[in-house]
Design a protein around this motif. Structure first.
Motif, PDB file in Angstrom:
ATOM      1  N   UNK A  32       4.797  10.004  13.112  1.00  0.00           N
ATOM      2  CA  UNK A  32       6.171   9.829  12.611  1.00  0.00           C
ATOM      3  C   UNK A  32       6.198   8.698  11.593  1.00  0.00           C
ATOM      4  N   UNK A  33       5.509   7.605  11.895  1.00  0.00           N
ATOM      5  CA  UNK A  33       5.422   6.496  10.938  1.00  0.00           C
ATOM      6  C   UNK A  33       4.891   6.996   9.591  1.00  0.00           C
ATOM      7  N   UNK A  34       3.878   7.856   9.618  1.00  0.00           N
ATOM      8  CA  UNK A  34       3.303   8.384   8.374  1.00  0.00           C
ATOM      9  C   UNK A  34       4.349   9.148   7.572  1.00  0.00           C
ATOM     10  N   UNK A  35       5.161   9.949   8.245  1.00  0.00           N
ATOM     11  CA  UNK A  35       6.231  10.679   7.557  1.00  0.00           C
ATOM     12  C   UNK A  35       7.244   9.712   6.955  1.00  0.00           C
ATOM     13  N   UNK A  36       7.589   8.676   7.696  1.00  0.00           N
ATOM     14  CA  UNK A  36       8.525   7.672   7.194  1.00  0.00           C
ATOM     15  C   UNK A  36       7.923   6.972   5.980  1.00  0.00           C
ATOM     16  N   UNK A  37       6.648   6.613   6.057  1.00  0.00           N
ATOM     17  CA  UNK A  37       5.979   5.909   4.954  1.00  0.00           C
ATOM     18  C   UNK A  37       5.990   6.731   3.669  1.00  0.00           C
ATOM     19  N   UNK A  38       5.883   8.034   3.794  1.00  0.00           N
ATOM     20  CA  UNK A  38       5.938   8.904   2.603  1.00  0.00           C
ATOM     21  C   UNK A  38       7.323   8.899   1.968  1.00  0.00           C
ATOM     22  N   UNK A  39       8.349   8.798   2.792  1.00  0.00           N
ATOM     23  CA  UNK A  39       9.725   8.855   2.291  1.00  0.00           C
ATOM     24  C   UNK A  39      10.303   7.476   1.962  1.00  0.00           C
ATOM     25  N   UNK A  40       9.814   6.452   2.655  1.00  0.00           N
ATOM     26  CA  UNK A  40      10.304   5.075   2.461  1.00  0.00           C
ATOM     27  C   UNK A  40       9.059   4.190   2.285  1.00  0.00           C
ATOM     28  N   UNK A  41       8.475   4.177   1.090  1.00  0.00           N
ATOM     29  CA  UNK A  41       7.199   3.486   0.892  1.00  0.00           C
ATOM     30  C   UNK A  41       7.221   1.994   1.217  1.00  0.00           C
ATOM     31  N   UNK A  54      -8.000   4.531  18.707  1.00  0.00           N
ATOM     32  CA  UNK A  54      -7.574   5.739  17.990  1.00  0.00           C
ATOM     33  C   UNK A  54      -6.311   5.454  17.175  1.00  0.00           C
ATOM     34  N   UNK A  55      -5.416   4.651  17.735  1.00  0.00           N
ATOM     35  CA  UNK A  55      -4.195   4.279  17.013  1.00  0.00           C
ATOM     36  C   UNK A  55      -4.540   3.431  15.787  1.00  0.00           C
ATOM     37  N   UNK A  56      -5.459   2.487  15.947  1.00  0.00           N
ATOM     38  CA  UNK A  56      -5.882   1.660  14.803  1.00  0.00           C
ATOM     39  C   UNK A  56      -6.498   2.535  13.705  1.00  0.00           C
ATOM     40  N   UNK A  57      -7.293   3.503  14.107  1.00  0.00           N
ATOM     41  CA  UNK A  57      -7.905   4.413  13.126  1.00  0.00           C
ATOM     42  C   UNK A  57      -6.840   5.208  12.383  1.00  0.00           C
ATOM     43  N   UNK A  58      -5.861   5.736  13.115  1.00  0.00           N
ATOM     44  CA  UNK A  58      -4.781   6.499  12.479  1.00  0.00           C
ATOM     45  C   UNK A  58      -3.980   5.617  11.530  1.00  0.00           C
ATOM     46  N   UNK A  59      -3.777   4.363  11.904  1.00  0.00           N
ATOM     47  CA  UNK A  59      -2.995   3.443  11.081  1.00  0.00           C
ATOM     48  C   UNK A  59      -3.741   2.981   9.839  1.00  0.00           C
ATOM     49  N   UNK A  60      -5.063   3.129   9.828  1.00  0.00           N
ATOM     50  CA  UNK A  60      -5.836   2.669   8.677  1.00  0.00           C
ATOM     51  C   UNK A  60      -5.940   3.707   7.574  1.00  0.00           C
ATOM     52  N   UNK A  61      -5.469   4.918   7.848  1.00  0.00           N
ATOM     53  CA  UNK A  61      -5.532   6.000   6.865  1.00  0.00           C
ATOM     54  C   UNK A  61      -4.226   6.077   6.069  1.00  0.00           C
ATOM     55  N   UNK A  62      -4.308   6.566   4.823  1.00  0.00           N
ATOM     56  CA  UNK A  62      -3.067   6.770   4.056  1.00  0.00           C
ATOM     57  C   UNK A  62      -2.163   7.764   4.783  1.00  0.00           C
ATOM     58  N   UNK A  63      -0.880   7.634   4.690  1.00  0.00           N
ATOM     59  CA  UNK A  63      -0.093   6.668   3.912  1.00  0.00           C
ATOM     60  C   UNK A  63       0.207   5.363   4.659  1.00  0.00           C
ATOM     61  N   UNK A  64      -0.424   5.153   5.817  1.00  0.00           N
ATOM     62  CA  UNK A  64      -0.117   3.964   6.623  1.00  0.00           C
ATOM     63  C   UNK A  64      -1.003   2.760   6.323  1.00  0.00           C
ATOM     64  N   UNK A  65      -2.108   2.956   5.657  1.00  0.00           N
ATOM     65  CA  UNK A  65      -3.062   1.873   5.417  1.00  0.00           C
ATOM     66  C   UNK A  65      -2.357   0.642   4.843  1.00  0.00           C
ATOM     67  N   UNK A  66      -2.547  -0.496   5.535  1.00  0.00           N
ATOM     68  CA  UNK A  66      -1.963  -1.755   5.090  1.00  0.00           C
ATOM     69  C   UNK A  66      -0.502  -1.953   5.453  1.00  0.00           C
ATOM     70  N   UNK A  67       0.098  -0.985   6.147  1.00  0.00           N
ATOM     71  CA  UNK A  67       1.522  -1.060   6.481  1.00  0.00           C
ATOM     72  C   UNK A  67       1.798  -1.217   7.972  1.00  0.00           C
ATOM     73  N   UNK A  68       0.758  -1.190   8.785  1.00  0.00           N
ATOM     74  CA  UNK A  68       0.928  -1.212  10.241  1.00  0.00           C
ATOM     75  C   UNK A  68       0.278  -2.467  10.813  1.00  0.00           C
ATOM     76  N   UNK A  69       1.014  -3.142  11.693  1.00  0.00           N
ATOM     77  CA  UNK A  69       0.502  -4.307  12.402  1.00  0.00           C
ATOM     78  C   UNK A  69       0.474  -3.986  13.889  1.00  0.00           C
ATOM     79  N   UNK A  70      -0.615  -4.365  14.546  1.00  0.00           N
ATOM     80  CA  UNK A  70      -0.739  -4.220  15.992  1.00  0.00           C
ATOM     81  C   UNK A  70      -0.608  -5.600  16.613  1.00  0.00           C
ATOM     82  N   UNK A  71       0.213  -5.698  17.641  1.00  0.00           N
ATOM     83  CA  UNK A  71       0.402  -6.950  18.355  1.00  0.00           C
ATOM     84  C   UNK A  71       0.000  -6.746  19.817  1.00  0.00           C
TER      85      UNK A  71
END
Length: 186
Positions: free
Chosen positions: A122-131, A146-163
């Motif tokens: 869902x985050x990826x879809x949002x990132x495409x519409x709201x860069x 697996x979540x870190x791997x998914x977050x490192x791919x476009x369109x999420x790369x550099x936009x996701x922080x894990x806490x």
């Protein structure tokens, strides 16, 4: 577990038992509230539920005459988890995100039942519409890598922080534009 309680009561007369319903999610198709209210009606001395909704499930199955206590978990919604009690901007400052930047968050264990990989889709879809949007996930568990791997791919790369799971929740909630939960539980 209900059968084990029944056997334990038979083997240990005087044993006190409690049925605590945390959720009504039943991946096997079993309905524990129904079973507790019908087949195991006389097995438990006390029944308790995590939420008013789960408590109502007991009533649906005929336990209207049996007290079901509402016993919330150790979550203190009025103090520790109340975002109104903290100043805005703490999480955004920590992440280096301005107050106008859309910030979408997730909090939960990184397990299939909490669906963090779906949340990232869902985050990826949002990132495409709201860069300009940024995303944050709080939690740990077997799906973290697996979540870190998914977050490192476009369109999420550099936009996701894990806490980490011990992140203070109130400032987290206070600064989000949207909390996205896709849990199969609760």
């Amino acid at each position: 577990a209900y059968e084990a309680c029944k056997l334990a009561r038979t083997a240990l007369p005087g044993l006190k038992t409690m049925d605590y319903m945390h959720t009504d999610f039943q991946p096997s198709g079993a309905d524990f509230a129904r079973a507790s209210a019908t087949r195991y009606r006389d097995v438990f001395d006390l029944r308790a539920a995590h939420t008013q909704y789960v408590r109502s499930r007991y009533r649906v199955y005929g336990l209207g005459d049996v007290p079901v206590r509402l016993v919330r978990s150790v979550c203190d919604e009025e103090v520790a988890f109340n975002p109104e009690r903290v100043a805005r901007g703490q999480l955004r400052a920590r992440l280096g995100i301005g107050k106008e930047t859309p910030l979408v968050g997730f909090i939960g264990r990184m397990i299939p039942e909490k669906a963090p990989l779906f949340v990232l889709s869902v985050y990826a879809e949002v990132a495409l519409r709201v860069p300009e949007a940024r995303f944050v996930l709080v939690g740990e568990g077997p799906l973290l890598e697996a979540a870190r791997a998914a977050a490192s791919a476009p369109p999420l790369a550099g936009k996701v922080t894990f806490l980490p799971a011990n992140t203070e929740v109130a400032p987290f909630l206070r600064d989000l534009t949207l909390l996205l939960m896709a849990s199969l539980l609760e």
